[in-house]
Write a protein that holds these residues in place. Structure first.
Motif, mmCIF file in Angstrom:
data_model
loop_
_atom_site.group_PDB
_atom_site.id
_atom_site.type_symbol
_atom_site.label_atom_id
_atom_site.label_comp_id
_atom_site.label_asym_id
_atom_site.label_seq_id
_atom_site.Cartn_x
_atom_site.Cartn_y
_atom_site.Cartn_z
ATOM 1 N N THR A 92 0.710 -1.123 -0.077
ATOM 2 C CA THR A 92 -0.116 0.004 -0.062
ATOM 3 C C THR A 92 0.906 1.279 -0.018
ATOM 4 O O THR A 92 0.621 2.010 -0.822
ATOM 5 N N GLY A 93 1.943 1.358 0.893
ATOM 6 C CA GLY A 93 2.796 2.391 1.090
ATOM 7 C C GLY A 93 3.607 2.596 -0.340
ATOM 8 O O GLY A 93 3.737 3.705 -0.940
ATOM 9 N N LEU A 94 3.978 1.607 -1.149
ATOM 10 C CA LEU A 94 4.821 1.619 -2.298
ATOM 11 C C LEU A 94 4.094 2.090 -3.435
ATOM 12 O O LEU A 94 4.489 2.889 -4.127
ATOM 13 N N VAL A 95 2.595 1.695 -3.656
ATOM 14 C CA VAL A 95 2.021 2.037 -4.670
ATOM 15 C C VAL A 95 1.658 3.680 -4.497
ATOM 16 O O VAL A 95 1.525 4.360 -5.441
ATOM 17 N N PHE A 211 8.185 1.139 4.139
ATOM 18 C CA PHE A 211 8.595 -0.233 4.567
ATOM 19 C C PHE A 211 8.542 -0.465 5.913
ATOM 20 O O PHE A 211 8.863 -1.518 6.592
ATOM 21 N N TYR A 212 8.300 0.498 6.914
ATOM 22 C CA TYR A 212 8.577 0.576 8.152
ATOM 23 C C TYR A 212 7.286 1.185 8.782
ATOM 24 O O TYR A 212 6.638 1.839 8.218
ATOM 25 N N PRO A 213 6.571 0.445 10.040
ATOM 26 C CA PRO A 213 5.733 1.201 10.937
ATOM 27 C C PRO A 213 5.851 2.631 11.474
ATOM 28 O O PRO A 213 6.803 2.727 11.793
ATOM 29 N N ALA A 214 4.543 3.512 11.230
ATOM 30 C CA ALA A 214 5.118 4.762 11.787
ATOM 31 C C ALA A 214 5.084 4.688 13.346
ATOM 32 O O ALA A 214 5.648 5.512 13.926
ATOM 33 N N ALA A 215 4.929 3.720 14.041
ATOM 34 C CA ALA A 215 5.018 3.349 15.442
ATOM 35 C C ALA A 215 6.451 3.499 16.086
ATOM 36 O O ALA A 215 6.537 4.014 17.097
ATOM 37 N N ILE A 233 -1.977 10.080 3.595
ATOM 38 C CA ILE A 233 -2.497 9.332 2.737
ATOM 39 C C ILE A 233 -2.446 8.006 2.526
ATOM 40 O O ILE A 233 -3.178 7.404 2.458
ATOM 41 N N ILE A 234 -0.802 7.920 3.009
ATOM 42 C CA ILE A 234 -0.530 6.190 3.142
ATOM 43 C C ILE A 234 -1.422 5.708 4.374
ATOM 44 O O ILE A 234 -1.792 4.654 4.208
ATOM 45 N N GLU A 235 -1.296 6.351 5.398
ATOM 46 C CA GLU A 235 -2.054 5.835 6.649
ATOM 47 C C GLU A 235 -3.511 5.892 6.264
ATOM 48 O O GLU A 235 -4.200 4.786 6.800
ATOM 49 N N SER A 236 -4.359 6.588 5.556
ATOM 50 C CA SER A 236 -5.605 6.498 5.378
ATOM 51 C C SER A 236 -5.665 5.315 4.259
ATOM 52 O O SER A 236 -6.687 4.523 4.694
ATOM 53 N N PHE A 237 -5.031 4.914 3.298
ATOM 54 C CA PHE A 237 -5.082 3.996 2.429
ATOM 55 C C PHE A 237 -4.965 2.466 3.220
ATOM 56 O O PHE A 237 -5.810 1.755 3.280
ATOM 57 N N ARG A 238 -4.091 2.664 4.328
ATOM 58 C CA ARG A 238 -3.957 1.359 5.061
ATOM 59 C C ARG A 238 -4.974 1.169 6.004
ATOM 60 O O ARG A 238 -5.485 -0.011 6.151
ATOM 61 N N GLN A 239 -5.576 2.206 6.594
ATOM 62 C CA GLN A 239 -6.735 2.029 7.659
ATOM 63 C C GLN A 239 -7.718 1.452 6.860
ATOM 64 O O GLN A 239 -8.399 0.646 7.345
ATOM 65 N N ILE A 240 -8.082 2.074 5.645
ATOM 66 C CA ILE A 240 -9.358 1.679 4.967
ATOM 67 C C ILE A 240 -9.066 0.197 4.556
ATOM 68 O O ILE A 240 -10.032 -0.640 4.600
ATOM 69 N N ALA A 241 -8.012 0.066 3.580
ATOM 70 C CA ALA A 241 -7.835 -1.295 3.188
ATOM 71 C C ALA A 241 -7.582 -2.549 4.121
ATOM 72 O O ALA A 241 -8.162 -3.518 3.907
ATOM 73 N N LEU A 242 -6.749 -2.109 5.244
ATOM 74 C CA LEU A 242 -6.212 -3.402 6.036
ATOM 75 C C LEU A 242 -7.038 -3.571 7.139
ATOM 76 O O LEU A 242 -6.920 -4.718 7.863
ATOM 77 N N SER A 243 -8.024 -2.726 7.817
ATOM 78 C CA SER A 243 -8.681 -3.050 8.977
ATOM 79 C C SER A 243 -10.076 -3.156 8.686
ATOM 80 O O SER A 243 -10.848 -2.998 7.572
#
Length: 281
Positions: A92-95, A211-215, A233-243
């Protein structure tokens, strides 16, 4: 199949161009020109290519495999101890960063490369960087978005999340358009900009949670990384797609707000500098 998607992509670009144009009529006059430029960009880019637009999908897939092999075991604990979740998060981050890098880099030289044409015909200069962004949106819609939508549907089990993907995507388009306008105008005056911009893209790449978590980012560094417009934007994509939860409106709102600010500033700078272009092209 490609024609309807290209039409939809061009429709979004034309609406965006209408927002940025001087009058409500100007975008109608040049919508056909935008379509011609986008088609030309795609044909030139992929003439003789075997995979065509699907190269935009192959690159993040290969990089995801590489990052997983190196960092997957280390960072899996931040993704529910799941290598699969890390793979999806990295992809997700790479795209996002690949779309940003490709579209803005191509937009950078678009005005200068068409300088001879602009000196012969009266055209809206901004249509050249916007056509580059639009070509990449079409490429994203064909190559990456369908896979991202399938991942979202499988992980979230909610069609609403699939539809919500369009919101951070729109924010990404706004960021790329604003920055593309700014750097394409700047390149008219500073011809060393491409070399400097490579460094900027690398800094954004490393400063984004790809490639690393924001945490894992130290609290002392987070304020500096917070100015990175790609992070929400990356965090939004991840939250929508992976949760499995509903879209986080705070993340999406932050991404859209940064996109609107950047596109507004980019357009203002572009229009401010535009009267000086003809003397330098």
């Amino acid at each position: 199949m490609l024609t309807p998607l290209l039409g939809l992509t061009l429709g979004i670009a034309i609406l965006l161009y209408a927002f940025l144009a001087y009058t409500g009529q100007q975008w109608c006059r040049y919508s056909e020109l935008l379509q011609v430029l986008v088609s030309r960009n795609l044909k030139v880019r992929y003439r003789g290519s075997f995979l065509g637009v699907y190269w935009s999908l192959l690159n993040p897939l290969i990089m995801t495999g590489l990052y997983t092999a190196i960092f997957g075991t280390t960072f899996a604990s931040y993704y529910d101890n799941s290598i699969t979740n890390y793979v999806l998060a990295a992809f997700t981050g790479l795209v996002v960063i690949n779309f940003f890098s490709a579209s803005t880099t191509q937009a950078l030289s678009s005005v200068v490369n068409n300088g001879s044409l602009l000196n012969k015909i009266s055209l809206p200069v901004s249509i050249f960087p916007i056509s580059m962004i639009t070509a990449n949106v079409f490429q994203f819609a064909i190559g990456v978005f369908p896979l991202l939508a399938v991942i979202t549907l499988v992980k979230s089990k909610n069609l609403l999340n699939v539809l919500a993907l369009f919101l951070p995507l729109f924010a990404l388009i706004l960021v790329c358009t604003g920055l593309g306008l700014f750097i394409s105008a700047s390149y008219v005056f500073f011809r060393d900009l491409p070399y400097f911009y490579e460094l900027i893209v690398f800094v954004l790449w490393m400063g984004s949670p790809i490639f690393y978590p924001a945490a894992i980012v130290p609290d002392s560094v987070k304020p500096y990384l917070g100015i990175n417009p790609l992070s929400p934007i990356i965090e939004s994509f991840r939250q929508i797609a992976l949760s499995e939860g509903l879209p986080n409106l705070t993340l999406i709102g932050g991404a859209l707000l940064s996109g609107m600010i950047i596109v507004t500033l980019g357009w203002i700078c572009f229009q401010w500098w535009r009267p000086q272009f003809m003397d330098l092209l």
